[in-house]
Design an enzyme around this catalytic site. Structure first.
Site, PDB file in Angstrom:
ATOM      1  N   LYS A  14       0.844  -1.131   0.033  1.00  0.00           N
ATOM      2  CA  LYS A  14       0.048   0.058  -0.036  1.00  0.00           C
ATOM      3  C   LYS A  14       0.719   1.275   0.067  1.00  0.00           C
ATOM      4  O   LYS A  14       1.830   1.464   0.670  1.00  0.00           O
ATOM      5  CB  LYS A  14      -1.023   0.018   1.198  1.00  0.00           C
ATOM      6  CG  LYS A  14      -1.981   0.961   1.244  1.00  0.00           C
ATOM      7  CD  LYS A  14      -3.169   0.614   1.981  1.00  0.00           C
ATOM      8  CE  LYS A  14      -4.056   1.657   1.902  1.00  0.00           C
ATOM      9  NZ  LYS A  14      -4.830   2.396   0.653  1.00  0.00           N
ATOM     10  N   GLY A  39       6.343   0.395   5.816  1.00  0.00           N
ATOM     11  CA  GLY A  39       7.275  -0.387   5.121  1.00  0.00           C
ATOM     12  C   GLY A  39       7.380  -0.238   3.797  1.00  0.00           C
ATOM     13  O   GLY A  39       8.472  -0.286   3.145  1.00  0.00           O
ATOM     14  N   CYS A  40       6.256   0.154   3.091  1.00  0.00           N
ATOM     15  CA  CYS A  40       6.085   0.384   1.530  1.00  0.00           C
ATOM     16  C   CYS A  40       6.882   1.801   1.139  1.00  0.00           C
ATOM     17  O   CYS A  40       7.651   1.932   0.239  1.00  0.00           O
ATOM     18  CB  CYS A  40       4.639   0.542   1.069  1.00  0.00           C
ATOM     19  SG  CYS A  40       4.012  -0.934   1.441  1.00  0.00           S
ATOM     20  N   THR A  41       6.881   2.632   2.213  1.00  0.00           N
ATOM     21  CA  THR A  41       7.532   4.167   1.976  1.00  0.00           C
ATOM     22  C   THR A  41       9.038   3.905   2.143  1.00  0.00           C
ATOM     23  O   THR A  41       9.813   4.326   1.332  1.00  0.00           O
ATOM     24  CB  THR A  41       7.115   5.314   2.881  1.00  0.00           C
ATOM     25  OG1 THR A  41       5.850   5.465   2.803  1.00  0.00           O
ATOM     26  CG2 THR A  41       7.956   6.183   2.563  1.00  0.00           C
ATOM     27  N   ALA A  71      10.152   2.044  -1.056  1.00  0.00           N
ATOM     28  CA  ALA A  71      10.311   2.974  -2.234  1.00  0.00           C
ATOM     29  C   ALA A  71      11.380   3.942  -2.269  1.00  0.00           C
ATOM     30  O   ALA A  71      11.903   4.308  -3.222  1.00  0.00           O
ATOM     31  CB  ALA A  71       8.899   3.735  -2.383  1.00  0.00           C
TER      32      ALA A  71
END
Length: 153
Positions: free
Chosen positions: A40, A45-47, A50
């Protein structure tokens, strides 16, 4: 569907990117592709993942890699994520989860005692001919770029 492994042909895909442009696996033929699946936009974690790939993009490019992220988020969500984090690569909107299913990364997850369906954070490195060269299913979000570089040294 059987779990994909190194040496398997990468499943073909078609999806819109953050700008509404249709992208396919064939668009990346002749280049190595880092196709990473994440749950998401704008989550911790995704940030971290990325931003690691953003910061390492020049090094990855010199090594011959293109970076493309895939999540079930919409084009509009991706636009906001890119703007907020200064991302310098393409994000695909897999809102129907067809790409995630084709790559075997849509599955059962457990979090805080709850079981639900979601993206299993995974990165596929696809070679110039469309064959899966490496799979990272234990992604180190904070230094994922370094994790990929280390695997190729």
């Amino acid at each position: 569907m059987a779990k994909l492994k190194t040496g398997d042909p990468a499943p073909a895909f078609e999806a819109v990117d953050q700008d509404g442009n249709m992208k396919t696996l064939a668009d990346y033929r002749g280049r190595k592709l880092i196709l990473y699946f994440y749950p998401k936009d704008n989550t911790p974690g995704c940030t971290a993942e990325a931003c690691s790939l953003r910061d390492g993009r020049d090094t990855l490019r010199r090594m011959g890699f293109e970076v493309v992220g895939v999540s079930p988020d919409s084009e509009k969500s991706h636009q906001g994520f890119i703007a907020k984090q200064g991302l310098n690569f393409t994000l695909l909107a897999d809102t129907d989860k067809k790409i995630a299913e084709a790559y075997g990364v849509w599955g059962e997850k457990k979090f805080m005692g709850r079981t639900f369906m979601g993206i299993l954070r995974t990165t596929f490195v696809i070679d110039e001919q469309g064959v899966i060269e490496k799979i990272f299913d234990k992604v180190r979000t904070k230094d994922h770029f370094e994790q990929i570089v280390e695997a190729y040294q």
